[in-house]
Scaffold this active site. Structure first.
Site, PDB file in Angstrom:
ATOM      1  N   GLY A 122      26.970  36.124  39.117  1.00 54.43           N
ATOM      2  CA  GLY A 122      26.002  35.074  39.361  1.00 54.43           C
ATOM      3  C   GLY A 122      26.580  33.870  40.073  1.00 54.43           C
ATOM      4  O   GLY A 122      27.541  33.958  40.840  1.00 54.43           O
ATOM      5  N   CYS A 149      37.508  31.979  39.567  1.00 57.10           N
ATOM      6  CA  CYS A 149      36.391  32.548  40.319  1.00 57.10           C
ATOM      7  C   CYS A 149      35.098  31.768  40.040  1.00 57.10           C
ATOM      8  O   CYS A 149      34.916  30.682  40.571  1.00 57.10           O
ATOM      9  CB  CYS A 149      36.244  34.038  40.028  1.00 57.10           C
ATOM     10  SG  CYS A 149      35.313  34.921  41.298  1.00 57.10           S
ATOM     11  N   LEU A 150      34.218  32.258  39.173  1.00 57.83           N
ATOM     12  CA  LEU A 150      33.019  31.493  38.840  1.00 57.83           C
ATOM     13  C   LEU A 150      33.390  30.146  38.230  1.00 57.83           C
ATOM     14  O   LEU A 150      32.744  29.132  38.498  1.00 57.83           O
ATOM     15  CB  LEU A 150      32.140  32.290  37.873  1.00 57.83           C
ATOM     16  CG  LEU A 150      30.825  31.626  37.453  1.00 57.83           C
ATOM     17  CD1 LEU A 150      29.897  31.439  38.650  1.00 57.83           C
ATOM     18  CD2 LEU A 150      30.134  32.446  36.360  1.00 57.83           C
ATOM     19  N   HIS A 296      41.730  36.175  41.626  1.00 62.73           N
ATOM     20  CA  HIS A 296      41.905  36.627  40.236  1.00 62.73           C
ATOM     21  C   HIS A 296      43.388  36.811  39.920  1.00 62.73           C
ATOM     22  O   HIS A 296      43.974  37.849  40.242  1.00 62.73           O
ATOM     23  CB  HIS A 296      41.161  37.943  40.004  1.00 62.73           C
ATOM     24  CG  HIS A 296      39.688  37.780  39.868  1.00 62.73           C
ATOM     25  ND1 HIS A 296      38.993  38.183  38.753  1.00 62.73           N
ATOM     26  CD2 HIS A 296      38.762  37.236  40.694  1.00 62.73           C
ATOM     27  CE1 HIS A 296      37.700  37.913  38.905  1.00 62.73           C
ATOM     28  NE2 HIS A 296      37.539  37.336  40.083  1.00 62.73           N
ATOM     29  N   GLU A 298      44.694  37.481  37.188  1.00 66.21           N
ATOM     30  CA  GLU A 298      44.878  38.493  36.127  1.00 66.21           C
ATOM     31  C   GLU A 298      44.811  39.914  36.643  1.00 66.21           C
ATOM     32  O   GLU A 298      45.099  40.863  35.889  1.00 66.21           O
ATOM     33  CB  GLU A 298      43.820  38.291  35.036  1.00 66.21           C
ATOM     34  CG  GLU A 298      42.437  38.861  35.340  1.00 66.21           C
ATOM     35  CD  GLU A 298      41.618  38.068  36.339  1.00 66.21           C
ATOM     36  OE1 GLU A 298      40.515  38.527  36.685  1.00 66.21           O
ATOM     37  OE2 GLU A 298      42.084  36.999  36.775  1.00 66.21           O
TER      38      GLU A 298
END
Length: 897
Positions: A122, A149-150, A296, A298
């Site tokens: 989203g 990210c988000l 990311h 991770e």
């Protein structure tokens, strides 16, 4: 105080208050937002400083509050933070705590030192997607926060930056990154060919030109091109993509820090401009300890990811150390003291009731039972509480060395022992592909002794339309009596209680090289996703949603050593010698007679025959390609990184000998995780030639997943075949598909494995089968001792290779696109042993025969790089082997007439 570190994977989940800010259903009212969270330039009131307190001793741990935005990579961050911080973080969904809860734990109780806001589907502009995250970033100016990210986009948005569509969606692809040397990138190289390559999963970006003066760009892509994974990996086996560090490299000091306030400031002028055409990959706030990363860290394929988390820990420690020494902030120093440590542990021990893990209670410890007579092991804690339900099991077995080939092999043995009466109520977990030792053991059996039973579960209609789980369970025992009951808590809860009720002697199976000693064998249908966090099933399966035999008498074949094992489980009131004697005599006679009971061989079919001739497709070519385009629209809007779109083809076949069809399938398309199941009362047979393992738990507590993503047809000549194999291996699209699912499975295992134990020993290896080459990866981890076998399955079901990522949002989207239930397809087949081991496949390349109809499911992963026509061709390719098996069987049946 030196508190015991709590078990990982515990999360806060029962605090779901009325004023939560997230609405999971996007069609629901999107106006659930408080006035201070209006879109655009948000303004917030400072929450207030903390009460002063004498500093406490630093015990070498950092306490992180990890906000989960319903993502499928959150527990990869969890695993990294557990290792780096010395203590597992507390995971809280973005709608589980109210603002009052946040203030209580962060400010009144001082239970956390920093906050990490996870990725997620989203947009930060939709409150139902970001939840409490916006207000955390707006008002918690005195707490170190890292957004990924988000979370990164939310940091930009909350301070007035614009979040826009990227020039192209980038998911599972790599970029080299240039950074400015701030503390978050200490000891990390920078720029082209530096070795700092990161994995990106995003369709939206912060518009760099809209950055306010309060936000400083700290990282950006070094070029406009993305990179495939191959060529980026290090030599040797990939055990941990974060271990490579630079030795002795000093980070550049681009920032000055106010020793009095601890705030950050740019040295002399406004932030550097981002080079033209480059994508913003990182930001930080000028005066607050807030950072954001678009990539990311991770991911298994991001270099130096762990170093970034180490640097954030050091930033946190330095921040509180300066504030403590300055006595400016009233917030207690971010290390353990007697009160705050108790609060942190209490947060971690709140019962798990969140939506993602709904129905997944943390099981009690499995313990040695010394008060149950001769039985040394029990799968439950309180025997007195469930005394009437305790099942005391004993195992007897015999080994026939180097015997299988003498008896004609696995096919001959199954047909001799269990093939009569069309093999009704039989099972065969069939390692029919032994190439490169992909599988070793086959398990087969039928209606057995006094402990045998069949359990059949159907979700209630209520479970189809709402998030309320539950369904009807039917149990048929060895004498033929049937009982029915309604399970309010669902099938996984029932199976968990069943397995925990067994007591047994470990010495009974000492010396056995395999992990199934008796227990449940059958399947879990895809519809059980409603017991694993999905809000509802849009489509209802015609077949049962789960069906299992409790197998007490069965045979095992060790294909490596050609040995045959005869196995029998009994309780205190029965014996198993007669069955052992009878089966041994049958096998000896079979060897002596040298009779092959196999059906006649069928002629080889052309591998280029049209795959779906004679079948009716749920969707036409045009409809399927339109569905692919619809998936790509969701991906462009940031709703998903990858959607595993599927469909079904069907054919009426009447009353056939399904076993002969399966024998033909296993011959033409041998697979390491093949299976035959027949439930005669349900008029149901399953002929499965799956090459994919979903999840395995062995007796040493090691979990393993082997997802497949990336498929291409075999060539007609050896030269063409090798070229096609290389084409698959070096395809950026297929590598991206595989990497996304690897990171998803790492997340699923990370929820139930010990911190630091999840690793990837094999990444993107190509395996070849009769009709296709496939790209396969292997993920392993060490199970937490306080979790059960069913806990592990429920944390990862359905298999991520059949859903996409983020898993929950992707499954909801797929339910709106697909026109029928997947049923057994996309679920799993395998065993749950009474001693809490299991091995389950992914149901693909399978013919399901139910009520006179054969159905075959197929599909593929849709990503931003997908071509709709190519996706349709791949879907058809995957049906080739099972379709040919059906058509050849029916053709032979007609010729025999």
């Amino acid at each position: 105080m030196n508190p015991l570190a709590p078990k990982p994977n515990l999360r806060v989940g029962d605090i779901i208050k009325a004023d939560k800010v997230r609405v999971f259903n996007h069609d629901a009212s999107k106006a659930v937002i408080t006035s201070h969270m209006a879109p655009g330039h948000l303004e917030g009131s400072y929450v207030g400083k903390r009460h002063a307190e004498e500093p406490s001793q630093n015990l070498g741990v950092v306490r992180t509050l990890l906000i989960d935005n319903y993502d499928s990579y959150t527990y990869n961050i969890y695993q990294e933070l557990s290792v780096v911080n010395g203590l597992p973080p507390v995971v809280v969904r973005n709608d589980e705590w109210t603002w009052n809860d946040i203030c209580q734990y962060l400010y009144e109780e001082n239970a956390f030192d920093n906050v990490v806001i996870s990725p997620g589907p989203g947009s930060p502009m939709r409150p139902e997607d970001i939840g409490i995250g916006l207000r955390l970033l707006l008002e918690c100016k005195d707490i170190p926060i890292l957004g990924v990210c988000l979370g990164h986009q939310a940091l930009g948005y909350v301070h007035g930056a614009q979040v826009v569509h990227a020039s192209e969606p980038v998911h599972g692809r790599l970029s080299e990154v240039l950074h400015n040397g701030c503390k978050l990138f200490h000891d990390i190289p920078s720029g082209n060919s530096s070795g700092f390559k990161v994995v990106r999963y995003h369709s939206l970006v912060i518009d760099a030109e809209s950055l306010p003066k309060d936000l400083i760009p700290i990282a950006w892509t070094s070029s406009t091109d993305t990179l495939p994974f191959l060529g980026n990996q290090r030599s040797g086996v990939i055990l941990d993509a974060y271990e490579r560090q630079l030795n002795g490299k000093k980070s550049l000091s681009f920032f000055s820090e106010d020793s009095k306030t601890g705030s950050f400031s740019w040295p002399s002028s406004d932030a550097e401009e981002i080079p033209s055409g480059k994508i913003l990959m990182g930001i930080m706030h000028r005066t607050r300890p807030h950072y954001g990363l678009q990539f990311h860290p991770e991911s298994v394929a991001t270099n130096h990811g762990r170093q970034i988390f180490k640097n954030f820990r050091e930033i946190t420690e330095d921040y509180w150390r300066r504030l403590r020494s300055s006595s400016i902030s009233g917030r207690k120093h971010g290390v353990y003291n007697a009160l705050s440590s108790k609060l942190y542990l209490a947060c971690m021990q709140v019962p798990n009731e969140s939506r993602l893990l709904s129905g997944m209670p943390i099981s009690k410890h499995l313990i040695d039972s010394t008060e149950t007579g001769p039985f040394s092991m029990c799968n439950m804690v309180n025997l007195s509480h469930l005394r009437k339900n305790v099942k005391y099991l004993r195992l007897k077995w015999r080994k026939l060395e180097s015997f299988a080939s003498q008896a004609g092999g696995a096919r001959n043995i199954f047909c001799e022992l269990f093939g009569d009466h069309k093999a009704e109520n039989t099972f065969w977990l069939d390692s029919s592909s032994l190439e490169k030792r992909r599988a070793r053991f086959s398990f087969m059996g039928g209606k057995g002794g006094s402990l045998w039973k069949q359990i059949t579960f159907r979700l209630s209609d209520q479970s189809v339309i709402t998030s309320k789980v539950g369904g009807f369970l039917s149990i048929e025992d060895a004498q033929g009596s049937t009982t029915s009951t309604f399970l309010e808590d669902g099938f996984f809860d029932f199976l968990n209680k069943e397995l925990q009720s067994f007591c047994y002697e470990e010495k009974d199976y000492e010396g056995l090289p395999f992990d199934f000693y008796g227990g449940y064998i059958g399947y879990l249908g895809y519809g059980l996703k409603v017991e694993c966090g999905v809000s509802s099933n849009r489509h209802k399966s015609g077949a049962p949603d789960a069906c299992f035999f409790f197998s007490d008498d069965f045979v095992v074949i060790d294909h490596f050593h050609d040995d045959v094992y005869i196995m029998s489980v009994h309780d205190e009131s029965t014996t198993s010698r007669l069955w052992l004697d009878d089966v041994e005599q049958k096998l000896v006679r079979l060897r002596a007679s040298k009779t092959n009971r196999l059906p006649s061989q069928t002629p080889e079919s052309s591998t280029n025959s049209p795959a779906i001739v004679g079948f009716i497709a749920e969707k036409s070519r045009e409809q399927y390609t339109k569905d692919v385009e619809k998936c790509q629209e969701f991906i462009r809007d940031g709703e998903s990184y990858e959607l595993c779109l599927t469909t079904q083809i069907r054919r009426r076949i009447g009353n056939i000998d399904a076993l002969e069809l399966y024998l033909n399938l296993r011959e033409k398309n041998p697979a390491p995780y093949a299976a035959w199941l027949n439930f005669s009362n349900e008029n149901l047979s399953i002929c499965c030639s799956s090459p994919e393992r979903f999840l395995q738990l062995n007796r040493d507590g090691i979990l393993e997943a082997k997802p497949i993503k990336g498929t291409i047809a075999r060539g007609l000549t050896p030269e063409e075949d090798e070229l096609l194999k290389l084409q698959l291996q070096y395809s950026e699209k297929d590598q991206a598909e595989n990497l996304m699912i690897v990171d998803l499975l790492r997340n699923d295992l990370g929820r139930v494995c010990e911190p630091g134990s999840v690793h990837v020993p094999h990444l993107m290896e190509v395996e070849s089968y009769a009709t296709v080459h496939t790209m396969v990866s292997t993920i392993r981890g060490k199970k937490q001792s306080n979790l059960s076998a069913v806990d592990c399955v429920r944390a990862a079901f359905p298999g991520g290779s059949m859903t996409g990522a983020p898993k929950l949002r992707s499954m909801e989207l797929l339910d709106t696109i697909e026109s029928c239930s997947r049923g057994i397809y996309s679920g799993c087949i395998g065993f749950f042993s009474y001693n809490q081991t299991f091995d389950l496949n992914i149901v693909i390349r399978t013919v399901v025969i139910h009520d006179g109809e054969a159905s075959i499911g197929a599909g593929g992963a849709i990503v931003a790089l997908s071509n709709p026509e190519d996706e349709y061709k791949e879907m058809v390719l995957k049906t080739r082997a099972p379709v040919n098996a059906v058509m050849e069987y029916q053709s032979n049946s007609l010729s025999d007439e």
